[in-house]
Design a protein around this motif. Structure first.
Motif, PDB file in Angstrom:
ATOM      1  N   SER A 156      21.584  19.496 -30.376  1.00 37.78           N
ATOM      2  CA  SER A 156      21.469  17.638 -31.640  1.00 37.78           C
ATOM      3  C   SER A 156      22.904  17.126 -31.152  1.00 37.78           C
ATOM      4  O   SER A 156      22.555  15.656 -32.159  1.00 37.78           O
ATOM      5  CB  SER A 156      20.753  18.191 -32.849  1.00 37.78           C
ATOM      6  OG  SER A 156      21.456  18.918 -33.109  1.00 37.78           O
ATOM      7  N   ALA A 157      24.181  17.215 -31.458  1.00 38.71           N
ATOM      8  CA  ALA A 157      25.427  16.756 -31.351  1.00 38.71           C
ATOM      9  C   ALA A 157      25.976  17.674 -30.447  1.00 38.71           C
ATOM     10  O   ALA A 157      25.802  18.987 -30.308  1.00 38.71           O
ATOM     11  CB  ALA A 157      25.588  16.862 -32.800  1.00 38.71           C
ATOM     12  N   ALA A 178      26.268  10.086 -24.605  1.00 47.57           N
ATOM     13  CA  ALA A 178      26.642   9.546 -25.249  1.00 47.57           C
ATOM     14  C   ALA A 178      25.766   7.503 -25.067  1.00 47.57           C
ATOM     15  O   ALA A 178      24.666   7.472 -25.742  1.00 47.57           O
ATOM     16  CB  ALA A 178      28.250   8.453 -25.574  1.00 47.57           C
ATOM     17  N   THR A 227      24.930  12.358 -29.941  1.00 44.48           N
ATOM     18  CA  THR A 227      25.884  11.941 -30.975  1.00 44.48           C
ATOM     19  C   THR A 227      27.298  12.869 -30.775  1.00 44.48           C
ATOM     20  O   THR A 227      27.205  14.294 -30.023  1.00 44.48           O
ATOM     21  CB  THR A 227      25.037  12.613 -32.546  1.00 44.48           C
ATOM     22  OG1 THR A 227      24.436  11.843 -32.343  1.00 44.48           O
ATOM     23  CG2 THR A 227      26.034  12.784 -33.476  1.00 44.48           C
ATOM     24  N   TYR A 250      30.806  13.996 -31.816  1.00 41.24           N
ATOM     25  CA  TYR A 250      32.228  14.400 -33.006  1.00 41.24           C
ATOM     26  C   TYR A 250      32.901  14.938 -32.965  1.00 41.24           C
ATOM     27  O   TYR A 250      33.002  15.537 -32.278  1.00 41.24           O
ATOM     28  CB  TYR A 250      31.035  14.784 -34.997  1.00 41.24           C
ATOM     29  CG  TYR A 250      32.048  15.173 -35.950  1.00 41.24           C
ATOM     30  CD1 TYR A 250      32.506  14.021 -36.621  1.00 41.24           C
ATOM     31  CD2 TYR A 250      32.898  15.951 -35.813  1.00 41.24           C
ATOM     32  CE1 TYR A 250      32.450  14.165 -38.016  1.00 41.24           C
ATOM     33  CE2 TYR A 250      34.714  16.212 -36.661  1.00 41.24           C
ATOM     34  CZ  TYR A 250      34.231  15.414 -37.724  1.00 41.24           C
ATOM     35  OH  TYR A 250      34.840  15.694 -38.216  1.00 41.24           O
ATOM     36  N   ALA A 307      31.345   6.492 -38.499  1.00 43.34           N
ATOM     37  CA  ALA A 307      30.176   6.994 -37.591  1.00 43.34           C
ATOM     38  C   ALA A 307      30.010   5.375 -36.755  1.00 43.34           C
ATOM     39  O   ALA A 307      30.378   5.029 -37.519  1.00 43.34           O
ATOM     40  CB  ALA A 307      28.969   6.765 -38.133  1.00 43.34           C
ATOM     41  N   SER A 346      28.567   3.101 -34.022  1.00 38.49           N
ATOM     42  CA  SER A 346      26.772   2.731 -32.742  1.00 38.49           C
ATOM     43  C   SER A 346      26.969   2.090 -31.884  1.00 38.49           C
ATOM     44  O   SER A 346      28.301   1.615 -31.384  1.00 38.49           O
ATOM     45  CB  SER A 346      25.591   2.287 -33.595  1.00 38.49           C
ATOM     46  OG  SER A 346      26.600   1.230 -33.937  1.00 38.49           O
TER      47      SER A 346
END
Length: 157
Positions: free
Chosen positions: A17-18, A46, A51, A53, A126, A128
């Motif tokens: 999920s990331a 991406a 996602t 990090y 974060a 976008s």
């Protein structure tokens, strides 16, 4: 957890999920990603909504240029291409920010012509495709051509 990304594809990332990219020497991390072609995999991941990090060096490589790390990391691996993944528009990332770093950041900004997002230990962002949200207990500091400002909410890329 992967410690070797050689041969990994975007499809390999579908199971997650990331993606978390940790710290260490920023030059060595980026060189490893470039040589293994994982940098292209991360960019495609991406772009398709994945996602990512990054912590410390992992955050620095997400920006436009990694030379923000040169005050703390040595380029012992001989990396010659200092372009990051450019996932934050034109911004470069400065981790472990303290106000004492302001003269160094201004020098970097002048040398590379790149705006900088400076992040103290207690702060993250974060991003976008259109904006960046500041997360944490302290504001980020944005260094642009016309000066520096503290930001504690959201700004446009």
């Amino acid at each position: 957890m992967w410690t070797d990304v050689k041969g990994k594809t975007v499809h390999d990332l579908d199971a997650f999920s990331a993606v978390y990219i940790g710290g260490g020497n920023t030059f060595r991390l980026l060189k490893s990603f470039i040589e293994s072609h994982f940098i292209e995999v991360l960019k495609r991941y991406a772009e398709s909504g994945g996602t990512i990090y990054g912590g410390s060096a992992g955050a620095v490589i997400l920006g436009k240029n990694i030379m923000t790390c040169s005050y703390m990391d040595r380029n012992a691996c001989g990396l010659r291409d200092f372009n990051g993944l450019k996932l934050l528009g034109d911004y470069a990332v400065w981790c472990h920010y303290k106000v004492e770093h302001d003269p160094l950041i201004k020098r970097y900004r002048n040398a590379f012509g790149t705006p900088v997002i400076a992040l103290p230990e207690e702060t993250g962002i974060a991003a976008s495709t259109s904006d960046i949200r500041v997360i944490g207990t302290k504001p980020a500091r944005i260094f642009k051509e016309d000066g520096a400002v503290f930001v504690s909410d959201q700004f446009v890329l």
